[in-house]
Design a protein around this motif. Sequence first.
Motif, PDB file in Angstrom:
ATOM      1  N   THR A  76      -8.025  -3.753  12.032  1.00 39.02           N
ATOM      2  CA  THR A  76      -6.907  -3.693  12.976  1.00 39.02           C
ATOM      3  C   THR A  76      -5.585  -4.015  12.265  1.00 39.02           C
ATOM      4  O   THR A  76      -4.592  -3.325  12.426  1.00 39.02           O
ATOM      5  N   ILE A  77      -5.612  -5.081  11.463  1.00 40.42           N
ATOM      6  CA  ILE A  77      -4.416  -5.509  10.734  1.00 40.42           C
ATOM      7  C   ILE A  77      -3.911  -4.400   9.822  1.00 40.42           C
ATOM      8  O   ILE A  77      -2.716  -4.098   9.773  1.00 40.42           O
ATOM      9  N   LEU A  78      -4.830  -3.795   9.081  1.00 41.29           N
ATOM     10  CA  LEU A  78      -4.442  -2.756   8.114  1.00 41.29           C
ATOM     11  C   LEU A  78      -4.266  -1.385   8.779  1.00 41.29           C
ATOM     12  O   LEU A  78      -3.951  -0.416   8.106  1.00 41.29           O
ATOM     13  N   ARG A 166      10.491  14.605   4.246  1.00 34.55           N
ATOM     14  CA  ARG A 166      11.102  15.440   5.293  1.00 34.55           C
ATOM     15  C   ARG A 166      10.070  15.870   6.325  1.00 34.55           C
ATOM     16  O   ARG A 166      10.393  16.072   7.496  1.00 34.55           O
ATOM     17  N   ALA A 167       8.830  15.996   5.889  1.00 33.31           N
ATOM     18  CA  ALA A 167       7.761  16.419   6.801  1.00 33.31           C
ATOM     19  C   ALA A 167       7.172  15.249   7.582  1.00 33.31           C
ATOM     20  O   ALA A 167       6.155  15.399   8.264  1.00 33.31           O
ATOM     21  N   GLY A 168       7.807  14.067   7.457  1.00 32.78           N
ATOM     22  CA  GLY A 168       7.381  12.935   8.279  1.00 32.78           C
ATOM     23  C   GLY A 168       6.328  12.032   7.659  1.00 32.78           C
ATOM     24  O   GLY A 168       5.809  11.138   8.330  1.00 32.78           O
ATOM     25  N   VAL A 169       6.009  12.254   6.373  1.00 31.90           N
ATOM     26  CA  VAL A 169       5.015  11.394   5.718  1.00 31.90           C
ATOM     27  C   VAL A 169       5.589   9.992   5.529  1.00 31.90           C
ATOM     28  O   VAL A 169       6.753   9.823   5.183  1.00 31.90           O
ATOM     29  N   LYS A 170       4.763   8.976   5.805  1.00 29.82           N
ATOM     30  CA  LYS A 170       5.214   7.577   5.781  1.00 29.82           C
ATOM     31  C   LYS A 170       4.612   6.778   4.631  1.00 29.82           C
ATOM     32  O   LYS A 170       5.079   5.677   4.318  1.00 29.82           O
ATOM     33  N   GLY A 171       3.560   7.323   4.038  1.00 27.38           N
ATOM     34  CA  GLY A 171       2.901   6.605   2.946  1.00 27.38           C
ATOM     35  C   GLY A 171       2.395   7.595   1.904  1.00 27.38           C
ATOM     36  O   GLY A 171       1.807   8.616   2.257  1.00 27.38           O
ATOM     37  N   ILE A 172       2.652   7.296   0.615  1.00 28.33           N
ATOM     38  CA  ILE A 172       2.258   8.202  -0.466  1.00 28.33           C
ATOM     39  C   ILE A 172       1.483   7.434  -1.528  1.00 28.33           C
ATOM     40  O   ILE A 172       1.932   6.393  -2.003  1.00 28.33           O
ATOM     41  N   LEU A 173       0.309   7.953  -1.863  1.00 29.50           N
ATOM     42  CA  LEU A 173      -0.402   7.467  -3.044  1.00 29.50           C
ATOM     43  C   LEU A 173      -0.056   8.420  -4.175  1.00 29.50           C
ATOM     44  O   LEU A 173      -0.435   9.587  -4.158  1.00 29.50           O
TER      45      LEU A 173
ATOM     46  N   LEU B 197      -4.881   3.388  -1.456  1.00 31.99           N
ATOM     47  CA  LEU B 197      -4.589   4.109  -0.212  1.00 31.99           C
ATOM     48  C   LEU B 197      -4.748   3.170   0.995  1.00 31.99           C
ATOM     49  O   LEU B 197      -4.000   3.282   1.980  1.00 31.99           O
ATOM     50  N   GLY B 198      -5.671   2.229   0.873  1.00 30.05           N
ATOM     51  CA  GLY B 198      -6.012   1.333   1.979  1.00 30.05           C
ATOM     52  C   GLY B 198      -4.880   0.442   2.469  1.00 30.05           C
ATOM     53  O   GLY B 198      -4.903  -0.037   3.596  1.00 30.05           O
ATOM     54  N   VAL B 199      -3.879   0.204   1.622  1.00 34.95           N
ATOM     55  CA  VAL B 199      -2.774  -0.649   2.067  1.00 34.95           C
ATOM     56  C   VAL B 199      -1.677   0.138   2.785  1.00 34.95           C
ATOM     57  O   VAL B 199      -0.834  -0.441   3.463  1.00 34.95           O
ATOM     58  N   LEU B 200      -1.657   1.460   2.614  1.00 36.95           N
ATOM     59  CA  LEU B 200      -0.500   2.234   3.098  1.00 36.95           C
ATOM     60  C   LEU B 200      -0.293   2.194   4.619  1.00 36.95           C
ATOM     61  O   LEU B 200       0.837   1.989   5.067  1.00 36.95           O
ATOM     62  N   PRO B 201      -1.355   2.360   5.434  1.00 33.28           N
ATOM     63  CA  PRO B 201      -1.107   2.362   6.887  1.00 33.28           C
ATOM     64  C   PRO B 201      -0.469   1.056   7.379  1.00 33.28           C
ATOM     65  O   PRO B 201       0.294   1.066   8.342  1.00 33.28           O
ATOM     66  N   TYR B 202      -0.763  -0.047   6.710  1.00 35.12           N
ATOM     67  CA  TYR B 202      -0.166  -1.333   7.090  1.00 35.12           C
ATOM     68  C   TYR B 202       1.353  -1.251   7.090  1.00 35.12           C
ATOM     69  O   TYR B 202       2.012  -1.875   7.919  1.00 35.12           O
ATOM     70  N   TYR B 203       1.896  -0.500   6.156  1.00 32.11           N
ATOM     71  CA  TYR B 203       3.352  -0.440   6.001  1.00 32.11           C
ATOM     72  C   TYR B 203       4.000   0.652   6.845  1.00 32.11           C
ATOM     73  O   TYR B 203       5.212   0.807   6.836  1.00 32.11           O
TER      74      TYR B 203
END
Lengths: 204, 204
Positions: A76-78, A166-173, B197-203
């Motif tokens: 839930t936290i992550l 620009r396409a709305g991505v919030k996280g990148i690896l 990758l596992g930390v990204l949704p948190y942010y």
Amino acid sequence: MKYRKIPDETVRRMPMYLRALSLLEQEGQQTISSRQLADRLHLKPPQIRKDLSYFGAFGTRGIGYPVVSAAQQIRTILRLDVRQKVALIGAGRLGTAVAAYPGFSVFGFDIAAVFDKSPAKIGKKIGRLVIEDMQSVDALEARQIRLAIVAIPAEEAQACAERLVRAGVKGILNLAPCYLAVPKRVKVVSLDMAMALGVLPYYM
Amino acid sequence: MKYRKIPDETVRRMPMYLRALSLLEQEGQQTISSRQLADRLHLKPPQIRKDLSYFGAFGTRGIGYPVVSAAQQIRTILRLDVRQKVALIGAGRLGTAVAAYPGFSVFGFDIAAVFDKSPAKIGKKIGRLVIEDMQSVDALEARQIRLAIVAIPAEEAQACAERLVRAGVKGILNLAPCYLAVPKRVKVVSLDMAMALGVLPYYM
């Protein structure tokens, strides 16, 4: 639920705890002490207790952490309690390896789309996924994909990152050996094999 | 030359400095200030000055760091001033991607051998390298290979690491999603795509 500001280093370790707890869940173990968890992860028990305390006390002194509910709480936290769709950018050797990587599913990640700019690759398949034209990246938001893995050459990675933002991505690896400049609202984690290898001779 | 004990975090950033300086070398730039270097690397100038000061003062106030000699000094410090041979363990999708990864050469790394246990792969080629039987790992010391990249499934990685240690390997880049227990004299750096990758949704 809102949590207080948590150090990045603590957040970085949370997936380790989750992976260990998920495994214990499968094994049917009901509780685990911080000492046992520390032994499994080769960390120190006070470190684990401190990390987990940021998210509220979910263990009991003398008994330990309840495996199932601790795992669920970390999920839930992550925000790993829902399946997270991920776009893979690049269907070259590295992208192909990423697509086949077995480690993502324990965290609920689903590689939902693969993109490449090469006409020779577009339309071919990687596993169950059909490789899409890079142009289609622009429609990620409508597909509710807000995470991306960048597995293309360094010289193309920055332009790609900007397009993803620009396409709305919030996280990148980022797996390309370069820094990606993005707005503060977007989180980038970079893994660089050459950098990691580069420190080893120093310690030899 | 012996240096005083340097924090791991500083050592970890040194390859970043070296890669930036190597690029500047190629571009023919003669000096760079800590401010310019900081801008390129998206770090803070005091951080860079502090990191580099661990290795003795090789910049001049108001002029900056001499590019060629600073790069050379970091190469010496990191022991990257000699070509370092590396064994690649695993010729699957990930191993194949690693073998083709272009980022290693700037640090003088040379993937000198590839090993796999699968009879179907032994004898075939990856690039210019013939895939060797895992058994041949035992002879790494005689070939002066003391670095290895582990790109095999997690459940086989620990046994493989122990075999590498017995063969005289001193540094391991672990790409398998697991912890490797090795003697203290051996340094392991792990890169785990799923953890990252596992930390990204948190942010998000």
